[in-house]
Scaffold this active site. Structure first.
Site, mmCIF file in Angstrom:
data_model
loop_
_atom_site.group_PDB
_atom_site.id
_atom_site.type_symbol
_atom_site.label_atom_id
_atom_site.label_comp_id
_atom_site.label_asym_id
_atom_site.label_seq_id
_atom_site.Cartn_x
_atom_site.Cartn_y
_atom_site.Cartn_z
ATOM 1 N N CYS A 1 0.805 -1.226 0.000
ATOM 2 C CA CYS A 1 0.000 0.000 0.000
ATOM 3 C C CYS A 1 0.836 1.273 0.000
ATOM 4 C CB CYS A 1 -0.946 0.009 1.190
ATOM 5 S SG CYS A 1 -0.141 0.108 2.822
ATOM 6 N N HIS B 1 -1.751 1.193 7.142
ATOM 7 C CA HIS B 1 -2.168 1.308 5.748
ATOM 8 C C HIS B 1 -2.127 2.766 5.326
ATOM 9 C CE1 HIS B 1 -4.237 0.394 2.049
ATOM 10 N NE2 HIS B 1 -5.261 1.161 2.353
ATOM 11 N N ASP C 1 -7.801 4.264 -3.400
ATOM 12 C CA ASP C 1 -6.985 3.242 -2.744
ATOM 13 C C ASP C 1 -6.665 2.140 -3.749
ATOM 14 O OD1 ASP C 1 -5.732 1.455 -1.084
ATOM 15 O OD2 ASP C 1 -7.206 1.594 0.525
#
Length: 268
Positions: free
Chosen positions: A73, A111, A123
């Protein structure tokens, strides 16, 4: 920091198979978001190849665009933020804590997600998640190819915290205070080294396919899921087959294969 220059921006867009949008709007953001999920895999191979996870613009561009790799991420959303900024979007980096199976939240800076133009939750670094950005101004459910999503105020969190749910299950708790990329180095280090991190237990590489399904290589198992949910698994018997799958399915040519840093116990 100044935005990416035109040459790097165009190279990134070529990596996505996209053209430079005429304007930085919601429709263009949706297209770029989906193209990113199709072209750039979520993968934790660096952890199992003994590579560092370096959170700088040059390192992220070099890995994702020049080397044709993916990332976790911090890398995927960190790089995507740079691209969006260069295209004229206003991008803020937000930290989130991922919910575990027992309903507990993970570590701080677990994250990294993006708030775009004050409204959109983008995202491209959460594995199986929404195909398109979520609308932070929408109080109700949001239907997406990846499921039904809901963004709501976190009842037992700090003021302003948001819970992001997928199909009724909390995915992560989002803090709305903007951060900078360097803030996430501790989280990246933990995920790269800790036996408690799921990322250290085995290599995984995954992306959305052109037909809306998903292809995933988890160690030596190749998993194909159709857009309708049909799932097939194939065990790859040799290292040569694994290398061929990385090349054919993800466009990645590896000179050596990743080895699990902290392998899962037998039967786990």
């Amino acid at each position: 920091m100044d935005p990416l220059d035109d040459a790097r921006t165009d190279a990134y867009l070529r990596r996505l198979g996209a053209v430079r949008p005429e304007e930085a709007g919601g429709a263009s953001l949706r297209e770029l978001h989906l193209r990113h999920l199709k072209a750039v895999p979520f993968e934790n191979l660096a952890i199992h190849l003994g590579e560092e996870i370096v959170l700088t613009r040059d390192a992220l561009f070099g890995k994702i665009v020049t080397a044709g790799r993916g990332g976790i991420c911090y890398e995927l959303n960190g790089a995507f933020a740079e691209l969006l900024g260069a295209l004229g979007y206003r991008v803020e980096l937000l930290q989130a804590r991922v919910y575990g199976k027992a309903g507990e939240v993970g570590i701080p800076y677990d994250h990294l997600a993006l708030r775009v133009d004050g409204r959109w939750l983008a995202d491209v670094g959460f594995g199986e998640h929404s195909a398109y950005p979520l609308d932070l101004d929408e109080p109700g459910e949001q239907k997406d190819p990846g499921g039904v999503f809901l963004v709501r105020a976190a009842a037992d969190g700090a003021e302003g915290d948001l819970d992001v749910l997928r199909d009724g299950v909390p995915a992560y708790r989002l803090e709305t205070r903007p951060r900078v990329l360097a803030d996430f180095r501790t989280g990246a280090w933990w995920h790269r080294t800790s036996p408690e991190s799921g990322f250290t237990r085995g290599p995984v590489c995954s992306r959305i396919t052109e037909d809306g399904g998903r292809i995933t290589l988890r160690d030596h198992t190749l998993i194909a899921t159709s857009a309708e949910g049909a799932r097939t698994e194939k065990e790859l018997a040799t290292d040569e087959e694994v290398r061929a799958a990385y090349s054919a399915e993800f466009g990645m040519v590896l000179d050596r294969l990743p080895v699990a840093l902290h392998p899962r116990p037998q039967g786990a």
